[in-house]
Write a protein that holds these residues in place. Structure first.
Motif, short mmCIF file in Angstrom:
data_model
loop_
_atom_site.label_atom_id
_atom_site.label_comp_id
_atom_site.label_asym_id
_atom_site.label_seq_id
_atom_site.Cartn_x
_atom_site.Cartn_y
_atom_site.Cartn_z
N LEU A 26 11.66 4.61 1.82
CA LEU A 26 11.72 3.25 2.31
C LEU A 26 11.29 2.03 1.37
O LEU A 26 11.50 1.26 1.12
CB LEU A 26 10.86 3.60 3.68
N VAL A 27 9.86 2.50 0.52
CA VAL A 27 9.86 1.72 0.14
C VAL A 27 9.47 1.49 -1.54
O VAL A 27 8.65 2.69 -1.55
CB VAL A 27 7.63 0.63 0.11
N THR A 28 9.77 0.80 -2.87
CA THR A 28 9.21 1.29 -4.19
C THR A 28 8.11 0.59 -4.73
O THR A 28 8.70 -0.47 -4.46
CB THR A 28 10.20 2.17 -4.76
N ALA A 79 0.68 -1.33 0.38
CA ALA A 79 0.01 0.23 0.10
C ALA A 79 0.44 1.47 -0.47
O ALA A 79 -0.10 2.69 -0.42
CB ALA A 79 -1.08 0.06 1.04
N LEU A 80 2.29 1.18 0.57
CA LEU A 80 3.07 2.38 1.33
C LEU A 80 3.61 3.19 -0.41
O LEU A 80 3.78 3.74 -0.76
CB LEU A 80 4.13 2.66 1.72
N ALA A 81 3.88 1.90 -1.32
CA ALA A 81 4.66 1.65 -2.22
C ALA A 81 4.56 3.06 -3.33
O ALA A 81 4.88 4.41 -3.80
CB ALA A 81 4.91 0.62 -2.97
N PRO A 82 3.35 2.94 -3.63
CA PRO A 82 2.67 4.04 -4.53
C PRO A 82 3.14 5.70 -4.40
O PRO A 82 2.84 6.24 -4.87
CB PRO A 82 1.14 3.67 -5.33
N ILE A 83 1.99 5.47 -3.07
CA ILE A 83 2.42 6.80 -2.34
C ILE A 83 3.29 7.20 -2.29
O ILE A 83 3.63 8.79 -2.35
CB ILE A 83 1.39 6.22 -1.02
N LEU A 84 4.30 6.41 -1.01
CA LEU A 84 5.63 6.93 -1.40
C LEU A 84 6.64 7.20 -1.89
O LEU A 84 7.20 8.57 -2.57
CB LEU A 84 6.27 5.77 0.03
N VAL A 85 6.24 7.10 -4.09
CA VAL A 85 7.00 7.33 -4.81
C VAL A 85 6.43 8.64 -5.16
O VAL A 85 6.54 9.73 -5.50
CB VAL A 85 6.62 6.19 -5.26
N GLY A 86 5.45 8.38 -5.56
CA GLY A 86 4.24 9.92 -6.25
C GLY A 86 4.88 11.17 -4.95
O GLY A 86 5.00 12.10 -5.24
N VAL A 87 4.48 11.13 -3.71
CA VAL A 87 4.90 11.98 -2.42
C VAL A 87 6.60 12.48 -3.42
O VAL A 87 6.75 13.58 -3.01
CB VAL A 87 5.14 11.80 -1.35
N GLY A 88 7.12 11.07 -3.48
CA GLY A 88 8.35 11.47 -3.73
C GLY A 88 9.15 12.03 -4.61
O GLY A 88 9.87 12.96 -4.54
N LYS A 89 8.47 12.05 -5.93
CA LYS A 89 7.96 12.60 -7.07
C LYS A 89 7.98 14.32 -7.23
O LYS A 89 8.37 15.02 -7.54
CB LYS A 89 7.32 11.74 -8.35
#
Length: 326
Positions: free
Chosen positions: A280-282, A261-271
């Motif tokens: 942490l997770v991609t 669940a976190l991977a797409p959220i963290l990637v989106g925010v990071g970009k």
């Protein structure tokens, strides 16, 4: 195979490939970045060419003739700007192809099982498995890298072999160094319980497959080979072995459902915020370590004579020796 050019020679796989070719008495030319350190073990046995893979053809006269080109230069990360990935990994491959064609040289390119994209996690994967949808820049450019190579085979007569390794580990690997850092700092390094196949391949097995492909006189152009160790080592077994070998704390884990669940959220925010380092997770990290993919190398065993013989225990002893010598 008497004289070879290696792009990305100073990288993880490149250094192991140089060592093997020198041991075989083959003349090696190495493309290195302008400020990249040259391994002491090379001495004066390797001809060094300093330059950028994106402008490789400009170095053609300095490089001179060769009969085989091993292409390894690429961005080895699932983070960073998409255009930079395309410029270095895809356009760099086009430059390497052009130089190989100019020399009528055999072309061996190393891509990645990341080219499977969304098909990762679907069970057994081999050369017959159709590629899925990419969810990261790394997956996207690895697919493009394969495409431009196969196009050159069909349209320009490029004598190419595509090596598609699984998760490459060994002395100097990110699968070693990154996990060692996480274990030492007691950061989560397992997704779920990690009791599924890790899809590992020892770096010397990758080198073995590359050299076998280059030396074959009967191999048709355009063949793709999945290169992996024999299945059976899980992520938990691998990280337990790493922790035990280097006297590190046992791996901590993050719930698998949470990582997914976190991977797409963290990637989106990071970009969105132009984050410099990966989160942490991609998406790719989850696909590589959070689900089970079993990579089969039966085709390479049959057509190349590929034999993965290095055990996890032997690999851990090499890693221990390396860390003791640092």
């Amino acid at each position: 195979m008497k004289s070879v050019l290696i792009t990305g020679a100073g990288g993880f796989i490149g250094r192991h490939l140089v060592a093997e070719l020198l041991a075989q008495g083959i003349a090696v030319k190495a493309l290195m970045l302008p400020t990249e350190a040259i391994p002491e073990s090379w001495g004066d046995k390797v001809k060094i060419i300093r330059g950028d893979i994106r402008r490789l053809m400009e170095l053609a006269d300095e490089i001179g003739e060769f009969d085989t080109l091993f292409h390894l230069a690429a961005i080895v990360s699932d983070w960073g700007a998409k255009q930079e990935h395309v410029d270095i990994t895809v356009h760099g491959t086009e430059q390497a192809i052009a130089l190989a064609l100019k020399n009528s040289a055999r072309f061996v390119v190393t891509t990645s099982i990341a080219a499977y994209g969304s098909k990762m996690g679907s069970g057994i994967l081999d050369e017959q498995t159709q590629r899925g949808t990419p969810a990261s820049n790394y997956e996207y450019v690895k697919q493009r890298q394969e495409d431009v190579t196969l196009k050159a085979v069909c349209e320009n007569g490029l004598h190419a072999t595509l090596i598609r390794p699984s998760n490459v580990y060994g002395v100097g690997s990110v699968w070693v160094n990154r996990f060692v850092d996480k274990l030492a700092q007691q950061e989560p390094s397992l997704m779920g319980d990690g009791n599924w196949d890790a899809g590992l391949v020892h770096v010397r097995h990758v080198v073995q497959a590359m050299t076998l492909a280059a030396q074959s006189t009967t191999l048709p152009a355009g063949e793709i080979f999945v290169i992996a160790d024999n299945p059976g080592v899980t992520w938990k077994q691998y990280l337990d072995a790493l922790a035990n070998t280097l006297d590190l704390p046992k791996a901590k884990s993050i719930p698998n459902w949470l990582a997914r669940a976190l991977a797409p959220i963290l990637v989106g925010v990071g970009k969105l915020i132009n984050q410099k380092n990966p989160p942490l997770v991609t998406n790719l990290a989850y696909r590589l370590t959070g689900v089970e993919s079993i990579f089969k190398s039966d085709k390479a065993k049959k057509m190349l004579g590929y034999k993965p013989e290095i055990t996890l225990e032997q690999a851990m002893q090499e890693i221990k020796t390396d860390f003791e010598q640092r």
